[in-house]
Design a protein around this motif. Structure first.
Motif, short mmCIF file in Angstrom:
data_model
loop_
_atom_site.label_atom_id
_atom_site.label_comp_id
_atom_site.label_asym_id
_atom_site.label_seq_id
_atom_site.Cartn_x
_atom_site.Cartn_y
_atom_site.Cartn_z
N UNK A 5 -10.57 19.61 -23.28
CA UNK A 5 -11.78 18.92 -22.83
C UNK A 5 -11.78 18.83 -21.29
N UNK A 6 -12.19 19.91 -20.66
CA UNK A 6 -12.03 20.03 -19.20
C UNK A 6 -13.28 20.41 -18.44
N UNK A 7 -14.39 20.67 -19.11
CA UNK A 7 -15.56 21.19 -18.41
C UNK A 7 -16.14 20.21 -17.39
N UNK A 8 -16.24 18.94 -17.75
CA UNK A 8 -16.73 17.95 -16.77
C UNK A 8 -15.79 17.87 -15.58
N UNK A 9 -14.50 17.92 -15.83
CA UNK A 9 -13.52 17.86 -14.75
C UNK A 9 -13.69 19.03 -13.79
N UNK B 29 -14.73 18.69 -9.79
CA UNK B 29 -13.89 19.30 -8.75
C UNK B 29 -14.71 20.23 -7.87
N UNK B 30 -15.63 20.96 -8.46
CA UNK B 30 -16.49 21.84 -7.67
C UNK B 30 -17.42 21.03 -6.76
N UNK B 31 -17.96 19.94 -7.26
CA UNK B 31 -18.84 19.10 -6.44
C UNK B 31 -18.09 18.63 -5.19
N UNK B 32 -16.83 18.21 -5.38
CA UNK B 32 -16.05 17.74 -4.23
C UNK B 32 -15.71 18.89 -3.29
N UNK B 33 -15.39 20.05 -3.85
CA UNK B 33 -15.09 21.21 -3.00
C UNK B 33 -16.29 21.60 -2.17
N UNK B 34 -17.47 21.63 -2.79
CA UNK B 34 -18.69 21.97 -2.04
C UNK B 34 -18.98 20.93 -0.96
N UNK C 150 -13.65 27.44 -0.28
CA UNK C 150 -14.23 26.61 -1.33
C UNK C 150 -13.42 26.71 -2.62
N UNK C 151 -13.00 27.92 -2.95
CA UNK C 151 -12.19 28.14 -4.16
C UNK C 151 -10.85 27.42 -4.06
N UNK C 152 -10.23 27.46 -2.88
CA UNK C 152 -8.95 26.78 -2.68
C UNK C 152 -9.12 25.27 -2.79
N UNK C 153 -10.20 24.75 -2.21
CA UNK C 153 -10.45 23.31 -2.31
C UNK C 153 -10.66 22.89 -3.76
N UNK C 154 -11.45 23.70 -4.49
CA UNK C 154 -11.67 23.38 -5.90
C UNK C 154 -10.34 23.32 -6.65
N UNK C 155 -9.49 24.32 -6.45
CA UNK C 155 -8.21 24.36 -7.15
C UNK C 155 -7.35 23.16 -6.80
N UNK C 156 -7.35 22.81 -5.53
CA UNK C 156 -6.56 21.66 -5.07
C UNK C 156 -7.04 20.37 -5.72
N UNK C 157 -8.35 20.14 -5.71
CA UNK C 157 -8.92 18.92 -6.29
C UNK C 157 -8.68 18.88 -7.79
N UNK C 158 -8.91 20.00 -8.45
CA UNK C 158 -8.77 20.04 -9.91
C UNK C 158 -7.33 19.74 -10.32
N UNK C 159 -6.38 20.38 -9.65
CA UNK C 159 -4.98 20.20 -10.03
C UNK C 159 -4.47 18.79 -9.73
N UNK C 160 -4.91 18.24 -8.60
CA UNK C 160 -4.40 16.93 -8.19
C UNK C 160 -5.07 15.77 -8.90
N UNK D 152 -3.42 32.60 -13.49
CA UNK D 152 -2.28 32.56 -14.41
C UNK D 152 -1.53 31.23 -14.36
N UNK D 153 -1.28 30.69 -13.16
CA UNK D 153 -0.51 29.44 -13.08
C UNK D 153 -1.25 28.27 -13.69
N UNK D 154 -2.57 28.24 -13.49
CA UNK D 154 -3.37 27.17 -14.09
C UNK D 154 -3.49 27.36 -15.60
N UNK D 155 -3.64 28.60 -16.03
CA UNK D 155 -3.71 28.88 -17.46
C UNK D 155 -2.46 28.39 -18.17
#
Length: 230
Positions: A19-23, A27-32, A72-82, A116-119
């Motif tokens: 259940x991760x779609x909202x998350x 994360x994208x909203x914050x990255x943008x 933007x992609x790096x920020x998204x990944x950072x926010x999502x993971x943290x 791969x690492x996130x998967x």
């Protein structure tokens, strides 16, 4: 419904098993926002299921391959993971569903647009990582969903032609990608998309628990699988 030729299930993870779609959308909203773009959640949420290479140009009109796009992609990944990854949960009955598939003789292949690492982390969250025999990620594909590269890569990992596999997914981008690859799809509503969005799927169920309950009548049931629990 019995499919004697079915040998593998290609499984999307985000929104399908976890259940991760909202998350992802938050994360994208914050990255943008970090990038100077005021993008509402409501604009991003319907696009979840695309990879960053398709989502970023759709939302702000720039390529992911640009310096800004990569940032933007790096920020998204950072926010999502943290902020979000540690809180994610699998949908109910995920492990039981995947065990049912394995008992029916199906090879299970993860088919995700995640890196791969996130998967790997998402597979751990499913509680059924040990049941997957192969996995494909963004690292295995040139383009993400709705392009069919991930599905083609999953078929290659499975060592099977398109007509011996089915996709399990939750988004219109899963439907489009599987269709382009010639693979039939079973869709789940738990990713937040409507039946109209999922048009083109062979069948639609509420979530993994609903599919498990109706498994013997589903397109995923094989001759061997139909016997189990009968």
């Amino acid at each position: 419904m019995v499919n004697n030729d079915l040998k593998a299930a290609l499984l999307d993870i985000d929104g399908t098993l976890v259940d991760s779609n909202d998350a992802h959308a938050h994360a994208w909203v914050e990255a943008f926002k970090r990038g100077g773009y005021d993008v509402p959640f409501e604009k991003v949420r319907p696009l979840i299921g695309m990879g960053a290479d398709n989502l970023i140009p759709e939302v702000v009109g720039i390529s992911k391959e640009t310096e800004k796009g990569e940032q933007l992609s790096k920020w998204w990944e950072e926010v999502f993971k943290e902020k979000h990854l540690p809180k994610l949960k699998p949908f109910p009955k995920v492990r039981e569903l995947l065990m049912r598939m394995r008992e029916g003789g199906l090879k299970l292949v993860a088919a995700s647009s995640s890196k791969e690492d996130l998967l790997e982390k998402l597979l751990e969250i499913t509680g059924a990582k040990d049941l997957f025999q192969e996995d494909t990620s963004a690292d295995d594909a040139g383009k993400s969903k709705p392009d069919p590269d991930i599905v083609h890569a999953a078929l290659e990992k499975a060592g099977l032609p398109a007509d011996e596999a089915l996709m399990l997914g939750d988004s219109p981008y899963d439907v489009e990608a599987s269709s382009k690859a010639g693979v039939g799809m079973v869709a789940l509503r738990c990713g937040g998309f409507s039946d109209e969005d999922l048009k083109g799927a062979l069948a639609i169920y509420d979530d993994p628990a609903d599919l498990l309950e109706h498994y013997d009548e589903s397109p995923l049931a094989s001759k061997a699988g139909a016997v189990v629990g009968a």
